[in-house]
Design a protein around this motif. Structure first.
Motif, PDB file in Angstrom:
ATOM      1  N   GLU A 158       0.845  -1.195   0.000  1.00 21.28           N
ATOM      2  CA  GLU A 158       0.000   0.000   0.000  1.00 21.28           C
ATOM      3  C   GLU A 158       0.878   1.242   0.000  1.00 21.28           C
ATOM      4  O   GLU A 158       2.005   1.216   0.492  1.00 21.28           O
ATOM      5  CB  GLU A 158      -0.905  -0.016   1.233  1.00 21.28           C
ATOM      6  CG  GLU A 158      -1.886  -1.178   1.269  1.00 21.28           C
ATOM      7  CD  GLU A 158      -2.733  -1.170   2.531  1.00 21.28           C
ATOM      8  OE1 GLU A 158      -2.767  -0.121   3.201  1.00 21.28           O
ATOM      9  OE2 GLU A 158      -3.330  -2.198   2.845  1.00 21.28           O
ATOM     10  N   THR A 159       0.339   2.325  -0.551  1.00 25.24           N
ATOM     11  CA  THR A 159       1.095   3.574  -0.645  1.00 25.24           C
ATOM     12  C   THR A 159       0.502   4.612   0.294  1.00 25.24           C
ATOM     13  O   THR A 159      -0.714   4.828   0.311  1.00 25.24           O
ATOM     14  CB  THR A 159       1.097   4.113  -2.082  1.00 25.24           C
ATOM     15  OG1 THR A 159       1.643   3.124  -2.949  1.00 25.24           O
ATOM     16  CG2 THR A 159       1.940   5.379  -2.179  1.00 25.24           C
ATOM     17  N   ILE A 160       1.363   5.232   1.067  1.00 29.10           N
ATOM     18  CA  ILE A 160       0.972   6.272   2.019  1.00 29.10           C
ATOM     19  C   ILE A 160       1.588   7.583   1.580  1.00 29.10           C
ATOM     20  O   ILE A 160       2.767   7.635   1.185  1.00 29.10           O
ATOM     21  CB  ILE A 160       1.434   5.892   3.441  1.00 29.10           C
ATOM     22  CG1 ILE A 160       0.627   4.696   3.949  1.00 29.10           C
ATOM     23  CG2 ILE A 160       1.320   7.073   4.398  1.00 29.10           C
ATOM     24  CD1 ILE A 160       1.146   4.110   5.240  1.00 29.10           C
ATOM     25  N   LEU A 161       0.815   8.648   1.652  1.00 30.50           N
ATOM     26  CA  LEU A 161       1.308   9.984   1.334  1.00 30.50           C
ATOM     27  C   LEU A 161       1.608  10.727   2.627  1.00 30.50           C
ATOM     28  O   LEU A 161       0.776  10.756   3.545  1.00 30.50           O
ATOM     29  CB  LEU A 161       0.269  10.772   0.531  1.00 30.50           C
ATOM     30  CG  LEU A 161       0.633  12.217   0.200  1.00 30.50           C
ATOM     31  CD1 LEU A 161       1.848  12.282  -0.727  1.00 30.50           C
ATOM     32  CD2 LEU A 161      -0.545  12.956  -0.412  1.00 30.50           C
ATOM     33  N   ILE A 162       2.787  11.310   2.683  1.00 28.86           N
ATOM     34  CA  ILE A 162       3.162  12.134   3.830  1.00 28.86           C
ATOM     35  C   ILE A 162       3.465  13.532   3.318  1.00 28.86           C
ATOM     36  O   ILE A 162       4.256  13.710   2.381  1.00 28.86           O
ATOM     37  CB  ILE A 162       4.382  11.541   4.558  1.00 28.86           C
ATOM     38  CG1 ILE A 162       4.028  10.181   5.155  1.00 28.86           C
ATOM     39  CG2 ILE A 162       4.876  12.500   5.642  1.00 28.86           C
ATOM     40  CD1 ILE A 162       5.179   9.474   5.842  1.00 28.86           C
ATOM     41  N   VAL A 163       2.839  14.512   3.932  1.00 29.71           N
ATOM     42  CA  VAL A 163       3.042  15.905   3.543  1.00 29.71           C
ATOM     43  C   VAL A 163       3.999  16.545   4.537  1.00 29.71           C
ATOM     44  O   VAL A 163       3.682  16.704   5.710  1.00 29.71           O
ATOM     45  CB  VAL A 163       1.705  16.674   3.505  1.00 29.71           C
ATOM     46  CG1 VAL A 163       1.931  18.118   3.076  1.00 29.71           C
ATOM     47  CG2 VAL A 163       0.729  15.982   2.558  1.00 29.71           C
ATOM     48  N   GLY A 164       5.187  16.868   4.045  1.00 27.30           N
ATOM     49  CA  GLY A 164       6.210  17.480   4.880  1.00 27.30           C
ATOM     50  C   GLY A 164       7.389  16.552   5.102  1.00 27.30           C
ATOM     51  O   GLY A 164       7.226  15.411   5.560  1.00 27.30           O
ATOM     52  N   ALA A 165       8.592  17.022   4.750  1.00 27.55           N
ATOM     53  CA  ALA A 165       9.815  16.223   4.890  1.00 27.55           C
ATOM     54  C   ALA A 165      10.642  16.682   6.075  1.00 27.55           C
ATOM     55  O   ALA A 165      11.870  16.616   6.047  1.00 27.55           O
ATOM     56  CB  ALA A 165      10.637  16.291   3.603  1.00 27.55           C
ATOM     57  N   GLY A 166       9.958  17.145   7.119  1.00 21.71           N
ATOM     58  CA  GLY A 166      10.637  17.490   8.356  1.00 21.71           C
ATOM     59  C   GLY A 166      10.706  16.291   9.277  1.00 21.71           C
ATOM     60  O   GLY A 166      10.598  15.130   8.838  1.00 21.71           O
ATOM     61  N   LEU A 167      10.873  16.541  10.561  1.00 22.00           N
ATOM     62  CA  LEU A 167      11.031  15.439  11.517  1.00 22.00           C
ATOM     63  C   LEU A 167       9.821  14.515  11.558  1.00 22.00           C
ATOM     64  O   LEU A 167       9.957  13.292  11.509  1.00 22.00           O
ATOM     65  CB  LEU A 167      11.304  16.001  12.915  1.00 22.00           C
ATOM     66  CG  LEU A 167      12.741  16.428  13.219  1.00 22.00           C
ATOM     67  CD1 LEU A 167      12.794  17.136  14.561  1.00 22.00           C
ATOM     68  CD2 LEU A 167      13.680  15.221  13.217  1.00 22.00           C
ATOM     69  N   SER A 168       8.617  15.082  11.631  1.00 21.04           N
ATOM     70  CA  SER A 168       7.423  14.238  11.726  1.00 21.04           C
ATOM     71  C   SER A 168       7.298  13.335  10.514  1.00 21.04           C
ATOM     72  O   SER A 168       7.144  12.113  10.639  1.00 21.04           O
ATOM     73  CB  SER A 168       6.171  15.112  11.854  1.00 21.04           C
ATOM     74  OG  SER A 168       6.145  15.810  13.074  1.00 21.04           O
ATOM     75  N   GLY A 169       7.365  13.919   9.325  1.00 27.28           N
ATOM     76  CA  GLY A 169       7.189  13.141   8.115  1.00 27.28           C
ATOM     77  C   GLY A 169       8.269  12.107   7.916  1.00 27.28           C
ATOM     78  O   GLY A 169       7.999  10.964   7.512  1.00 27.28           O
ATOM     79  N   ALA A 170       9.515  12.480   8.215  1.00 31.00           N
ATOM     80  CA  ALA A 170      10.627  11.556   8.017  1.00 31.00           C
ATOM     81  C   ALA A 170      10.517  10.351   8.943  1.00 31.00           C
ATOM     82  O   ALA A 170      10.702   9.202   8.514  1.00 31.00           O
ATOM     83  CB  ALA A 170      11.950  12.284   8.237  1.00 31.00           C
ATOM     84  N   VAL A 171      10.220  10.593  10.209  1.00 26.92           N
ATOM     85  CA  VAL A 171      10.167   9.490  11.177  1.00 26.92           C
ATOM     86  C   VAL A 171       8.988   8.574  10.888  1.00 26.92           C
ATOM     87  O   VAL A 171       9.128   7.338  10.887  1.00 26.92           O
ATOM     88  CB  VAL A 171      10.110  10.042  12.616  1.00 26.92           C
ATOM     89  CG1 VAL A 171       9.859   8.925  13.618  1.00 26.92           C
ATOM     90  CG2 VAL A 171      11.404  10.773  12.956  1.00 26.92           C
TER      91      VAL A 171
END
Length: 384
Positions: free
Chosen positions: A4-17
């Motif tokens: 499955e594919t998940i989209l994460i908005v934001g490549a800061g700490l929250s999104g990266a972890v």
């Protein structure tokens, strides 16, 4: 293993972890970020002329008591010891912050011992204030008029753009007064700086074959179809195109300058006087004391109200904003398949370690809910 594919908005700490944790469980992760770089506001880069590691959006100092979070970040970079020792210029003199025994003795021209200093400050305090409600009342009750006006009043007025009488007492409760000579600003068990900056650390977290990162890419709700879930770390009001108005933030302007040598002898120098327009000067080579650089890169920081197009830093969260926030939270909870995370997504000021802790907990909850075929909550930690 899922695909499955998940989209994460934001490549800061929250999104990266969150992305890393789920990628390791077999999910395909697509991360989009509107900026041209990863790491959000903790982005760091070397200055080409001086070699100094610059905290591009202002300094970020890692401190935590959370053993798991400390072990986690050390798995992606080497942390070097760093103690945050802040100085402040007030009334033509330089003092140590937070207010400690040295500050008290220097300011009042005394040689008090700890117990004497406690008694003395109590005599300075306004004991008629039984239940402090505002920032000013809290300061007057616990440190008295002299220390309040020298170290807190002007700085706070510049930082928040309003009188300390309009701010809640809870803001000052985070600022300690110490009756010893300890000048380490933080008191957490683990404190440090990544040897090669935060951007390298976050690049390591994102380095997984199941993670794809697209920079200079704006998120649009209409483009969110087809994903198993969305983790959104952008501004909560921005997700809804500011339909209910903009939540209040303070932003920072940086006046960058260089110096041949050591400009101020410390990493952070606050300026408590209202007559000085900036809140502080940061000298970035002092955030990496294990390195040696002849030249120096400094920032003067100016705080002001955030406007459209600015980078939001500090959520204001006063009465008006909280009422508007409640409306946005209600709107968000009607959305399906999206979880709001991080400082901007939950409209809360979060230190880096708390951001990582919440990201780890969010990813684990998602895995648990998927195993149970249950819905993921809109907020792991509700903003209100």
């Amino acid at each position: 293993m899922t695909q499955e594919t998940i989209l994460i908005v934001g490549a800061g700490l929250s999104g990266a972890v969150i992305g890393r944790e789920l990628a390791q469980k077999g999910y395909r992760i697509e991360i989009v970020d509107s900026r041209a770089h990863i790491a959000g506001n903790c982005h760091t880069e070397r200055d080409a002329a001086t070699g100094v590691m610059v905290h591009v959006y202002g300094p970020h100092i890692f401190h935590t008591d959370d053993q798991e979070v400390w072990d986690y970040v050390n798995g992606f970079t080497t942390f070097m010891p760093y103690k945050n020792r802040v100085k402040t210029t007030s009334g033509g003199q330089v003092y140590s912050l937070p207010v400690n025994l040295h500050t008290i003795n220097q300011f009042f021209g005394k040689t008090l011992r700890p117990d004497e200093a406690r008694t003395f400050l109590e005599s300075e305090a306004d004991t008629s204030i039984a239940d402090p409600q505002t920032f000013e009342e809290q300061a007057l009750r616990f440190v008295g008029k002299g220390l309040y006006e020298a170290f807190f009043k002007g700085y706070t007025q510049k930082q928040w753009g309003c009188s300390p009488t309009a701010l809640p007492a809870s803001i000052l409760k985070r600022l300690p007064v110490r009756f010893n000579y300890e000048d380490n600003y933080f008191f957490h068990k683990y404190q440090g700086m990544p040897a090669n900056g935060y951007t390298e650390m976050i690049a390591g977290i994102l380095d997984h074959p199941n993670i794809t990162v697209r920079l200079t890419t704006d998120f649009r709700r209409e483009a969110a179809d087809g994903y198993s879930h969305i983790f959104y770390s952008g501004p909560l009001d921005g997700y809804f195109d500011y339909e209910l108005g903009r939540l209040g933030y303070r932003t920072l302007d940086f006046e960058r300058f260089t110096y041949d040598g050591d400009y101020q002898g410390c990493a952070v120098m606050n300026y408590g006087d209202v007559s000085v327009p900036y809140t502080r000067i940061t000298e970035h080579k002092h955030f990496s004391p294990w390195e040696e650089h002849r030249g120096s890169v400094c920032y003067r920081e100016f705080s002001r109200a955030c406007e459209p197009g600015d980078i939001p830093y500090y959520p204001i969260r006063l009465v008006e904003e909280k009422a508007q926030l409640a409306d946005y939270v209600a709107r968000a909870e009607q959305e399906a398949g999206v979880t709001f995370v991080g400082r901007l997504g939950t409209y809360r000021y979060l230190d880096m370690d708390v951001t990582i802790r919440e990201a780890l907990d969010t990813a684990r909850l998602y895995l648990a809910r998927r195993a149970e075929n249950a819905a993921m909550p809109t907020f792991l930690n509700p903003p209100l």
